[in-house]
Design a protein around this motif. Structure first.
Motif, PDB file in Angstrom:
ATOM      1  N   UNK A   1       0.999  -1.242   0.015  1.00  0.00           N
ATOM      2  CA  UNK A   1      -0.010   0.022   0.062  1.00  0.00           C
ATOM      3  C   UNK A   1       0.900   1.210  -0.242  1.00  0.00           C
ATOM      4  N   UNK A   2       0.129   2.366  -0.282  1.00  0.00           N
ATOM      5  CA  UNK A   2       1.059   3.888  -0.251  1.00  0.00           C
ATOM      6  C   UNK A   2       1.500   3.899   1.199  1.00  0.00           C
ATOM      7  N   UNK A   3       0.900   3.544   2.242  1.00  0.00           N
ATOM      8  CA  UNK A   3       1.372   3.802   3.546  1.00  0.00           C
ATOM      9  C   UNK A   3       2.583   2.871   3.628  1.00  0.00           C
ATOM     10  N   UNK A   4       2.722   1.741   3.224  1.00  0.00           N
ATOM     11  CA  UNK A   4       3.884   0.861   3.388  1.00  0.00           C
ATOM     12  C   UNK A   4       5.068   1.583   2.537  1.00  0.00           C
ATOM     13  N   UNK A   5       4.962   1.941   1.616  1.00  0.00           N
ATOM     14  CA  UNK A   5       6.064   2.746   0.608  1.00  0.00           C
ATOM     15  C   UNK A   5       6.445   4.150   1.523  1.00  0.00           C
ATOM     16  N   UNK A   6       5.656   4.831   2.159  1.00  0.00           N
ATOM     17  CA  UNK A   6       5.745   5.958   3.056  1.00  0.00           C
ATOM     18  C   UNK A   6       6.473   5.823   4.166  1.00  0.00           C
TER      19      UNK A   6
ATOM     20  N   UNK B   1       8.433  15.198 -15.652  1.00  0.00           N
ATOM     21  CA  UNK B   1       7.918  15.369 -14.414  1.00  0.00           C
ATOM     22  C   UNK B   1       8.712  14.850 -13.193  1.00  0.00           C
ATOM     23  N   UNK B   2       8.827  15.386 -12.021  1.00  0.00           N
ATOM     24  CA  UNK B   2       9.589  15.099 -10.972  1.00  0.00           C
ATOM     25  C   UNK B   2       9.155  13.916 -10.201  1.00  0.00           C
ATOM     26  N   UNK B   3       9.824  12.786 -10.296  1.00  0.00           N
ATOM     27  CA  UNK B   3       9.227  11.681  -9.638  1.00  0.00           C
ATOM     28  C   UNK B   3       8.773  11.893  -8.132  1.00  0.00           C
ATOM     29  N   UNK B   4       7.665  11.148  -7.915  1.00  0.00           N
ATOM     30  CA  UNK B   4       7.166  11.191  -6.494  1.00  0.00           C
ATOM     31  C   UNK B   4       7.580   9.978  -5.767  1.00  0.00           C
ATOM     32  N   UNK B   5       7.370   9.926  -4.294  1.00  0.00           N
ATOM     33  CA  UNK B   5       8.039   8.760  -3.493  1.00  0.00           C
ATOM     34  C   UNK B   5       7.505   7.444  -3.731  1.00  0.00           C
TER      35      UNK B   5
END
Length: 405
Positions: free
Chosen positions: A6-11, A76-80
């Motif tokens: 999930x996005x939370x795991x990546x963060x 585009x600047x890559x996001x996290x």
């Protein structure tokens, strides 16, 4: 059941990998304990990341980041939650680890993890997406090359990363010329396994140049080969790979070399002719045959026919061996089919014979003004007996030239 990323795991991974690195650099000299705490946090982030790169978790992880990365626009600047961002933050962690380890070896987990990430990002068989590191290709090349030059303990993993990048055409055009023109000689003696990995990297660099090889680098490459083969004494997988490197270079840049190809031959010929008949390594022998074919092909328009004259004797002996082998083989094996190696030798014999019959070279006499003779005359005078006998042997055993599997 595999966990879903999930996005939370990546963060969480990104947060641990970030860990106030800039602030830590500012206070490192004053508060060593704070540095150690941050360093531990980075390692925890790398360990957490590796849990998603293992076994069945890696498939979901790869697809998630590949999907997010594939929708990025060119500027585009890559996001996290993209591969380029993750690669960039891992490069920062590796650089920080290297700068903090003046009195110890940097932890290899950073190099290993970056190598795995680069491999996963390029695994289009899993994600179905290509060129996902394009946004970070230039900085990744620069980082890898700097580390390869200065950090011996990272050279194994980073050499693999460099080879991964060189496999992709779109990445190679972001590589600076210093990758070819710079480099330091190893300060310490290397194990053979390390030397072989360096040779693999060299081969990858030669095989995948960023476009045409620049003219100002050609002399450096040639002198590099001359220097390397001044130290090669024995056969083995390293010397075999080095011959493959030269073959690749002659194939890529040979037509642009002119007489400079002879400079390479002067350094290589002792090794080539020493192991031509002595080696039992079939792959090495095939590489030597390939080398000879390339050099003979490049003699067109070159005033020195020494390579051809050297090969006349070698080809005579080769044909003698082939005919002897055919004569002594059991009747059941005389099926008129050449092996792959025999076919390569036959091709080389034909190429050498065509070249020597079509060119004239300086006669090897001692007069101040050397007279020019057709090479067939030279063969008759100095090597005609062997070649004539070999040709007669071939004609008496036509099965050598029937077919090739």
């Amino acid at each position: 059941m595999a966990l879903k990323l999930t996005s939370r795991d990546i963060q969480e991974i990104v947060s641990k990998l970030s860990s106030d690195k800039d602030k830590a650099r500012e206070v490192i000299k004053k508060i060593d304990f704070y540095w150690r705490v941050c360093s531990v946090s980075w390692r925890e982030g790398v360990k957490l990341l590796n849990t998603w790169l293992e076994t069945d978790r890696s498939i979901g992880f790869t697809r998630y980041l590949s999907d997010k990365t594939s929708v990025l626009k060119p500027k585009e600047v890559p996001h996290s939650e993209t591969w380029p961002f993750l690669v960039k933050i891992l490069m920062q962690c590796a650089s920080s680890e290297i700068s903090s380890s003046k009195k110890r070896l940097p932890k290899s987990i950073f190099a290993k993890t970056l190598r795995i990430i680069v491999k996963r990002a390029q695994d289009d068989g899993c994600s179905g997406k290509k060129n996902l590191l394009l946004h970070v290709a230039k900085s990744l090349f620069n980082h890898v090359w700097d580390v390869l030059k200065d950090v011996p303990s990272f050279q194994s993993e980073y050499g693999v990363i460099l080879r991964y990048l060189l496999e992709v055409t779109y990445y190679r055009f972001h590589m600076r010329k210093r990758v070819y023109s710079s480099g330091k000689k190893p300060k310490h003696r290397k194990f053979w396994s390390e030397v072989f990995r360096f040779t693999l990297t060299l081969h990858s660099l030669i095989e995948n140049p960023p476009g045409d090889i620049p003219d100002d680098l050609r002399d450096n490459i040639i002198s590099g080969f001359v220097g390397i083969f001044s130290h090669v004494r024995d056969e083995g997988k390293i010397s075999r790979k080095l011959v493959e490197c030269i073959n690749t270079y002659l194939l890529k840049d040979g037509p642009n070399l002119g007489g400079k190809s002879l400079e390479i031959h002067q350094a290589v010929n002792h090794f080539v002719f020493r192991y031509w008949f002595a080696t039992h390594d079939r792959s090495l022998k095939d590489s030597l045959i390939c080398y000879a074919k390339l050099q003979v092909s490049l003699t067109r328009g070159v005033d020195d026919g020494s390579i051809l004259l050297e090969l006349v004797d070698v080809m005579s002996k080769e044909l003698d061996q082939m005919s002897t082998s055919s004569t002594n083989s059991p009747e059941g094996e005389k099926c008129g089919i050449m092996t792959s190696s025999q076919f390569k030798v036959a091709e080389l014999v034909a190429l050498v014979f065509c070249r020597v019959c079509a060119n004239t070279y300086k006669s090897p006499v001692t007069e101040k003004c050397a007279r020019r003779e057709h090479v067939v005359v030279l063969i008759k005078e100095s090597r005609g007996g062997q070649m004539a006998m070999a040709c007669c042997t071939c004609l008496s055993h036509p099965q050598l030239f029937y077919s090739h599997p």
